[in-house]
Write a protein that holds these residues in place. Sequence first.
Motif, PDB file in Angstrom:
ATOM      1  N   MET A 244     -33.884  38.297   9.377  1.00  0.00           N
ATOM      2  CA  MET A 244     -34.165  39.663   9.806  1.00  0.00           C
ATOM      3  C   MET A 244     -34.511  40.539   8.610  1.00  0.00           C
ATOM      4  O   MET A 244     -35.388  41.410   8.681  1.00  0.00           O
ATOM      5  CB  MET A 244     -32.969  40.229  10.563  1.00  0.00           C
ATOM      6  N   SER A 245     -33.839  40.301   7.496  1.00  0.00           N
ATOM      7  CA  SER A 245     -34.131  41.058   6.279  1.00  0.00           C
ATOM      8  C   SER A 245     -35.539  40.745   5.780  1.00  0.00           C
ATOM      9  O   SER A 245     -36.283  41.641   5.379  1.00  0.00           O
ATOM     10  CB  SER A 245     -33.101  40.733   5.189  1.00  0.00           C
ATOM     11  N   VAL A 246     -35.910  39.468   5.798  1.00  0.00           N
ATOM     12  CA  VAL A 246     -37.260  39.077   5.385  1.00  0.00           C
ATOM     13  C   VAL A 246     -38.299  39.732   6.288  1.00  0.00           C
ATOM     14  O   VAL A 246     -39.320  40.256   5.819  1.00  0.00           O
ATOM     15  CB  VAL A 246     -37.408  37.541   5.404  1.00  0.00           C
ATOM     16  N   ALA A 247     -38.051  39.700   7.596  1.00  0.00           N
ATOM     17  CA  ALA A 247     -39.011  40.250   8.546  1.00  0.00           C
ATOM     18  C   ALA A 247     -39.208  41.748   8.357  1.00  0.00           C
ATOM     19  O   ALA A 247     -40.284  42.280   8.644  1.00  0.00           O
ATOM     20  CB  ALA A 247     -38.561  39.962   9.975  1.00  0.00           C
ATOM     21  N   SER A 248     -38.178  42.433   7.854  1.00  0.00           N
ATOM     22  CA  SER A 248     -38.286  43.878   7.621  1.00  0.00           C
ATOM     23  C   SER A 248     -38.621  44.195   6.161  1.00  0.00           C
ATOM     24  O   SER A 248     -38.504  45.340   5.727  1.00  0.00           O
ATOM     25  CB  SER A 248     -36.993  44.586   8.030  1.00  0.00           C
ATOM     26  N   TYR A 249     -39.013  43.168   5.401  1.00  0.00           N
ATOM     27  CA  TYR A 249     -39.440  43.320   4.002  1.00  0.00           C
ATOM     28  C   TYR A 249     -38.308  43.817   3.092  1.00  0.00           C
ATOM     29  O   TYR A 249     -38.561  44.394   2.039  1.00  0.00           O
ATOM     30  CB  TYR A 249     -40.660  44.252   3.899  1.00  0.00           C
ATOM     31  N   ASN A 250     -37.070  43.564   3.487  1.00  0.00           N
ATOM     32  CA  ASN A 250     -35.925  43.913   2.653  1.00  0.00           C
ATOM     33  C   ASN A 250     -35.554  42.665   1.842  1.00  0.00           C
ATOM     34  O   ASN A 250     -34.600  41.959   2.148  1.00  0.00           O
ATOM     35  CB  ASN A 250     -34.749  44.370   3.518  1.00  0.00           C
ATOM     36  N   PHE A 251     -36.339  42.416   0.800  1.00  0.00           N
ATOM     37  CA  PHE A 251     -36.199  41.167   0.058  1.00  0.00           C
ATOM     38  C   PHE A 251     -34.946  41.139  -0.816  1.00  0.00           C
ATOM     39  O   PHE A 251     -34.401  40.070  -1.072  1.00  0.00           O
ATOM     40  CB  PHE A 251     -37.451  40.915  -0.776  1.00  0.00           C
ATOM     41  N   ASP A 252     -34.475  42.305  -1.251  1.00  0.00           N
ATOM     42  CA  ASP A 252     -33.222  42.332  -2.005  1.00  0.00           C
ATOM     43  C   ASP A 252     -32.062  41.896  -1.124  1.00  0.00           C
ATOM     44  O   ASP A 252     -31.190  41.136  -1.555  1.00  0.00           O
ATOM     45  CB  ASP A 252     -32.969  43.740  -2.554  1.00  0.00           C
ATOM     46  N   ARG A 253     -32.048  42.407   0.098  1.00  0.00           N
ATOM     47  CA  ARG A 253     -30.984  41.999   1.008  1.00  0.00           C
ATOM     48  C   ARG A 253     -31.098  40.513   1.352  1.00  0.00           C
ATOM     49  O   ARG A 253     -30.088  39.808   1.426  1.00  0.00           O
ATOM     50  CB  ARG A 253     -31.038  42.858   2.279  1.00  0.00           C
ATOM     51  N   ALA A 254     -32.295  40.015   1.508  1.00  0.00           N
ATOM     52  CA  ALA A 254     -32.481  38.591   1.790  1.00  0.00           C
ATOM     53  C   ALA A 254     -31.937  37.743   0.636  1.00  0.00           C
ATOM     54  O   ALA A 254     -31.312  36.703   0.864  1.00  0.00           O
ATOM     55  CB  ALA A 254     -33.956  38.286   2.027  1.00  0.00           C
ATOM     56  N   ARG A 255     -32.164  38.194  -0.589  1.00  0.00           N
ATOM     57  CA  ARG A 255     -31.632  37.471  -1.744  1.00  0.00           C
ATOM     58  C   ARG A 255     -30.108  37.507  -1.754  1.00  0.00           C
ATOM     59  O   ARG A 255     -29.458  36.512  -2.073  1.00  0.00           O
ATOM     60  CB  ARG A 255     -32.200  38.075  -3.034  1.00  0.00           C
ATOM     61  N   GLN A 256     -29.530  38.631  -1.373  1.00  0.00           N
ATOM     62  CA  GLN A 256     -28.068  38.714  -1.274  1.00  0.00           C
ATOM     63  C   GLN A 256     -27.548  37.707  -0.252  1.00  0.00           C
ATOM     64  O   GLN A 256     -26.513  37.063  -0.464  1.00  0.00           O
ATOM     65  CB  GLN A 256     -27.645  40.126  -0.870  1.00  0.00           C
ATOM     66  N   VAL A 257     -28.266  37.579   0.844  1.00  0.00           N
ATOM     67  CA  VAL A 257     -27.835  36.643   1.879  1.00  0.00           C
ATOM     68  C   VAL A 257     -27.910  35.205   1.369  1.00  0.00           C
ATOM     69  O   VAL A 257     -26.982  34.412   1.579  1.00  0.00           O
ATOM     70  CB  VAL A 257     -28.688  36.817   3.153  1.00  0.00           C
ATOM     71  N   SER A 258     -28.984  34.853   0.706  1.00  0.00           N
ATOM     72  CA  SER A 258     -29.074  33.488   0.185  1.00  0.00           C
ATOM     73  C   SER A 258     -27.992  33.228  -0.866  1.00  0.00           C
ATOM     74  O   SER A 258     -27.468  32.110  -0.955  1.00  0.00           O
ATOM     75  CB  SER A 258     -30.468  33.198  -0.384  1.00  0.00           C
ATOM     76  N   ASP A 259     -27.617  34.262  -1.620  1.00  0.00           N
ATOM     77  CA  ASP A 259     -26.509  34.122  -2.568  1.00  0.00           C
ATOM     78  C   ASP A 259     -25.196  33.848  -1.830  1.00  0.00           C
ATOM     79  O   ASP A 259     -24.383  33.029  -2.276  1.00  0.00           O
ATOM     80  CB  ASP A 259     -26.369  35.380  -3.416  1.00  0.00           C
ATOM     81  N   GLU A 260     -25.000  34.546  -0.704  1.00  0.00           N
ATOM     82  CA  GLU A 260     -23.791  34.314   0.093  1.00  0.00           C
ATOM     83  C   GLU A 260     -23.775  32.894   0.640  1.00  0.00           C
ATOM     84  O   GLU A 260     -22.721  32.246   0.683  1.00  0.00           O
ATOM     85  CB  GLU A 260     -23.695  35.332   1.232  1.00  0.00           C
ATOM     86  N   LEU A 261     -24.920  32.404   1.068  1.00  0.00           N
ATOM     87  CA  LEU A 261     -24.987  31.033   1.571  1.00  0.00           C
ATOM     88  C   LEU A 261     -24.648  30.028   0.482  1.00  0.00           C
ATOM     89  O   LEU A 261     -23.975  29.024   0.739  1.00  0.00           O
ATOM     90  CB  LEU A 261     -26.386  30.754   2.130  1.00  0.00           C
ATOM     91  N   ARG A 262     -25.074  30.303  -0.739  1.00  0.00           N
ATOM     92  CA  ARG A 262     -24.767  29.375  -1.835  1.00  0.00           C
ATOM     93  C   ARG A 262     -23.310  29.482  -2.274  1.00  0.00           C
ATOM     94  O   ARG A 262     -22.812  28.564  -2.941  1.00  0.00           O
ATOM     95  CB  ARG A 262     -25.723  29.624  -3.009  1.00  0.00           C
ATOM     96  N   LYS A 263     -22.626  30.552  -1.915  1.00  0.00           N
ATOM     97  CA  LYS A 263     -21.185  30.603  -2.137  1.00  0.00           C
ATOM     98  C   LYS A 263     -20.476  29.668  -1.168  1.00  0.00           C
ATOM     99  O   LYS A 263     -19.417  29.118  -1.476  1.00  0.00           O
ATOM    100  CB  LYS A 263     -20.666  32.035  -1.966  1.00  0.00           C
ATOM    101  N   ILE A 264     -21.063  29.502   0.011  1.00  0.00           N
ATOM    102  CA  ILE A 264     -20.509  28.565   0.983  1.00  0.00           C
ATOM    103  C   ILE A 264     -20.730  27.131   0.518  1.00  0.00           C
ATOM    104  O   ILE A 264     -19.828  26.298   0.572  1.00  0.00           O
ATOM    105  CB  ILE A 264     -21.149  28.802   2.368  1.00  0.00           C
ATOM    106  N   HIS A 265     -21.947  26.857   0.047  1.00  0.00           N
ATOM    107  CA  HIS A 265     -22.271  25.534  -0.497  1.00  0.00           C
ATOM    108  C   HIS A 265     -23.382  25.729  -1.526  1.00  0.00           C
ATOM    109  O   HIS A 265     -24.402  26.351  -1.232  1.00  0.00           O
ATOM    110  CB  HIS A 265     -22.724  24.577   0.604  1.00  0.00           C
TER     111      HIS A 265
END
Length: 303
Positions: A244-265
């Motif tokens: 949803m962040s990518v679709a709304s061009y909020n790329f900083d938030r998308a990067r935060q989300v991918s960082d959270e995913l990498r905290k999981i694994h």
Amino acid sequence: MNRLLAAIFLLALWITPAVAQPQDEEKPIKPELSPLVTRVISDTLTTAQQRRALQIFHGQWDAVDDPTPTEQAQIALAKYDLHNPILNAPTTPALLRARAAHLRGQPQKALDALGETASAEADLLRARALDDLGRQSDAVQVLAKWREHLQQNQVTEPGELVAAAQALTLLADLEGRPSQDYHLAMQLLGRVRTEIDRLYWPASLAEAELLVEKDNPTEALKALQDALTLNPNASRAWYLLGQMSVASYNFDRARQVSDELRKIHDTHLLADLLDAESYLQQKDADSALQTLARLPSASRRRQ
């Protein structure tokens, strides 16, 4: 390289620029675990076995001491540690092995693992695997019985009811009538949350996925927040939030989300997919290719 180019093309199809995510930059991206979940887990009436199951279900894996092989498999799957040997062990429950195979992009292996396993969850996964293999008519046959079952019977187990609702929407998609069963599916998912188990976060996640499909990002975001409050480590919920962040061009938030995913694994499949989608939305195909090159395989279906 041909495989990677095909994956890029498919990822491009997944992105939906028309769907915008409401922005709320003041809230921290990582929610706290719901106090109600904490109270239920720590309640003196909760048995030790129930407590372990709740800790795993709500993403509190570090609290589980000496996990059994099945618990290890549950945790590995939840973390998207998809190449963990435990997920291929013959003693691991069939549904866990099948889910892992499907997420690795191995639909035939998923079908083989399922065998004759009978449940709404198994049939939903079976139909998804059949669809991935291009066997749409077989997938429809597997799913059709759940439309009839829901008309004649009341399902009260939350996991089965969520899977049955998702089976309805997948069946509608395959039959080319996506709006036909949407409202019924939403009613069933709402019933899980309000009548059966208000802590069953997969119902909120399934609602969010349907709401995104119906171009309702505001309500989808609320449902995602509910899911993440009940399980702050729900991989699929994070991934949808990132999309949803990518679709709304909020790329900083998308990067935060991918960082959270990498905290999981640390090598989270969905983090790499999300980064690739973000690069594509920014017209940076080279970076997307480099990101996808890290993946052992790519599935054309949503993860």
